[in-house]
Write an enzyme that holds these catalytic residues in place. Structure first.
Site, mmCIF file in Angstrom:
data_model
loop_
_atom_site.group_PDB
_atom_site.id
_atom_site.type_symbol
_atom_site.label_atom_id
_atom_site.label_comp_id
_atom_site.label_asym_id
_atom_site.label_seq_id
_atom_site.Cartn_x
_atom_site.Cartn_y
_atom_site.Cartn_z
ATOM 1 N N GLY A 125 28.000 53.349 28.247
ATOM 2 C CA GLY A 125 26.572 53.393 28.525
ATOM 3 C C GLY A 125 25.807 54.229 27.524
ATOM 4 O O GLY A 125 24.716 54.725 27.824
ATOM 5 N N GLY A 126 26.363 54.393 26.319
ATOM 6 C CA GLY A 126 25.656 55.104 25.267
ATOM 7 C C GLY A 126 25.419 56.573 25.550
ATOM 8 O O GLY A 126 24.532 57.186 24.943
ATOM 9 N N SER A 152 33.197 51.380 24.775
ATOM 10 C CA SER A 152 31.890 51.801 24.260
ATOM 11 C C SER A 152 31.794 53.331 24.286
ATOM 12 O O SER A 152 32.642 54.004 23.723
ATOM 13 C CB SER A 152 30.774 51.134 25.063
ATOM 14 O OG SER A 152 29.532 51.297 24.427
#
Length: 609
Positions: free
Chosen positions: A136-137, A225
């Protein structure tokens, strides 16, 4: 004050109303009631606090020990959800968020539960443990799960798989990654607390997972991610050198674990210097530029946040930030992230070199002649076209752009459109990597621009992907620098260590963009209709099977589930990488990727990475 006998009596009363197969677990700070799902053949604990709520004076501080569960709530009902950590993207998020959930095949006691016994029964075989950090960055995400949980396709790809899966929450945005001189100089604040949350969860695992049938000496950490970036952080990080985050020592009024070995493990697990994990899986690891806390870039981010919430009129800006309502700070945190979304920071919030948890950059920690990482077994993956997800589409593509299915080439007319000329790529590159492209002295900047153009020409190809437009060209630069090269560097470092081994894979199935591979190992992305597509069931067994085999054995090939004709993964160092494509599995030379990543390593101080 309640006595030990009073608490045991309370437990006996509660147990009369608990389903026969629902486990009760005793930790040093409380007892916790789990659930069993006959439908999915799982035992699960969906909500367990692993640290104190980081609210009030604990905002921006390293995680503190979890509070003892009130006697009136014993045993603690874990079959409930928990909020995501404070973030603008999630309406019901909260600062009271440091919980984890876990599940496995049906739980069974591993020690003699006889009250007051001090003689341990020999433990049954403990199972491997998989700790998953969400992506989720570093600005959004949540570890809460429902039943069936997201990782069930991985656990059940083979009936022989038997491991415990743990999902911890961690703080995000400014709450988890605020940095700067003001934070460094404050006695009651810390940097990289999002990573310190994760480390506290790993220490919790070391202290407690044996009670759930998990082996604390066989822990794998995994993430996709920003979750993969979190794995990078723990692989290269120095850890919580100040020794924060102990498991609390509950008083006599708290039921104690009955087994001497178990008591010892819970007491030393939090502050032991033994490794917190043995293996690491990196799926498309998002590793943005990492600046030092005293750099102008980090100072600018701190100032932007201070100005947005109106704390610029005070001399003690950190105290002011600590007193801002959580919803207002979350909104401002997201605004700062949005401002820099496509620039040099990529989402703004993330890892910072703080001279404590991070003393070395990724480049320095994985330098071939001076490797300093915390895992000797590594499994890395990246997706062919995943850099495309992170680019500003309106600046690099024409208004009438249409993407052809299965390719990353632009259709439509590009004549006379400034966004689609080489100048557009150069402008984006200067914005994305200003220190590299605008470097001064003896013509170095011009030399580096030419080298980038040589490695990423206007029309080119790499790892099965071809491009002829600036958008896809920029996507390849971004993919390499932020996602693929970090995955490769960690794998190469592990393979270069004595006793180390690593494997590398590329996911190429169209669209091959960021997170496109979730469908092969994560529910609800993995549906029956998905597997009914041509080749997909075999790819599921090959891909998820390799991941699960690594968790179980430390090698993706030992429990290979695909036919003999399908190749397994080649170790890093052979010059080949495993490719997952529509037609199945194959090997491909990794020379081009290694060459481009070597360029970024040689110029790492200008990126910086």
């Amino acid at each position: 004050m309640a006595t030990y006998v009073d608490v045991l009596q309370r437990l006996l009363e509660v147990l009369q109303h608990v389903a026969p197969n629902d486990p009760i677990i005793t930790l040093l700070y409380g007892t916790f009631q789990g659930k069993t799902s006959p439908e999915y053949n799982l035992t699960y604990f969906r909500r367990i606090p692993y640290a104190a709520p980081p609210i009030g004076p604990l905002r921006f501080r390293r995680p503190q020990p979890p509070l003892p569960v009130p006697q009136s709530e014993l045993p603690y009902n874990t079959d409930q959800t928990f909020p995501g950590c404070a973030q603008a993207a999630l309406a019901d998020s909260s600062e009271d968020c440091l919980y984890l959930g876990l599940y496995s095949r049906p739980w069974r006691p591993i020690f003699n539960p006889t009250p007051l016994s001090s003689s341990p029964t020999p433990p049954r075989n403990l199972r491997p443990v998989l700790v998953i950090f969400y992506g989720g960055g570093f600005v959004e995400g949540n570890a809460a799960f429902t039943i069936p949980p997201p990782g069930i396709p991985l656990l059940y790809v083979s009936p022989d798989n038997d491991f415990v899966v743990v999902y911890p929450n961690y703080r995000l945005g400014a709450f988890g990654f605020l940095a700067g001189k003001e934070v460094k100089n404050a006695p009651d604040a810390d940097m990289n607390v999002g990573f310190l949350d994760q480390e506290a969860a790993l220490r919790w695992v070391q202290a407690n997972i044996a009670v759930f049938g998990g082996d604390p000496e066989d822990v794998t950490i995994w993430g996709q991610s920003a979750g993969g970036g979190s794995v990078v952080a723990h692989v290269i990080g120095d850890g919580d050198i100040d020794g924060g985050g102990e498991v609390p020592r509950a008083g006599a009024e708290m039921p104690r674990p009955q087994n001497a070995e178990l008591r010892s493990r819970q007491q030393v697990g939090a502050d032991s210097r033994r490794p917190l994990f043995a293996k690491a899986i990196l799926s498309s690891p998002f590793w943005p530029r990492t600046y030092h806390y005293a750099s102008p870039e980090i100072s600018a981010i701190y100032s932007d946040l201070v100005n947005l919430v109106g704390c610029n009129a005070t001399t003690d800006t950190l105290t002011c930030l600590r007193n801002i309502p959580a919803t207002d700070l979350a909104t401002a945190s997201q605004a700062v992230a949005n401002t820099n979304h496509y620039g040099p920071s990529s989402f703004t919030w993330g890892p910072v070199l703080d001279d404590a948890f991070f003393r070395n950059s990724l480049n320095a920690a994985t330098a071939p002649r001076n490797i300093k990482i915390n895992a000797r077994k590594v499994l890395s993956f990246y997706n062919t076209l995943e850099g495309d997800n992170f680019l500003p589409p309106n600046q690099l593509r024409p208004a009438n752009f249409r993407e052809q299915p299965g390719t990353n080439s632009a259709g439509g007319s590009m004549d006379g459109f400034i966004c689609c000329s080489s100048k557009a790529f150069e402008k984006w590159l200067g914005y994305f990597l200003p220190n590299l492209i605008n470097s001064d002295g003896d013509g170095r900047g011009e030399k580096l621009r030419k080298e980038v153009a040589k490695l990423y020409p206007a029309r080119g190809e790499a790892e099965g992907a071809g491009w002829r437009d600036p958008f896809s060209r920029a996507g390849m630069v971004y993919r390499d620098l932020v996602l693929a090269c970090p995955a490769l560097w960690i794998a190469q470092a592990a393979a270069g260590m004595e006793g180390g081994s690593a494997w590398m894979g590329e996911y190429r199935i169209s669209p091959a963009t960021h997170a496109a591979d979730l469908g092969f190992y994560s529910y609800p992305y993995l549906e029956k209709s998905f597997l009914e597509q041509p080749y997909y069931e075999n790819i599921y067994h090959g891909y998820a099977g390799a991941l699960a085999s690594f968790v179980m054995t430390g090698d993706p090939n030992i429990r290979k589930l695909t036919p003999q004709k399908d190749v397994g993964m080649a170790p890093v160092g052979t010059g080949e990488q495993w490719v997952i494509s529509e037609g199945g599995f194959k090997m491909q030379r990794a020379d081009m990727l290694e060459r481009r990543c070597r360029f970024w390593r040689e110029n790492a101080e200008l990126v910086p990475v």
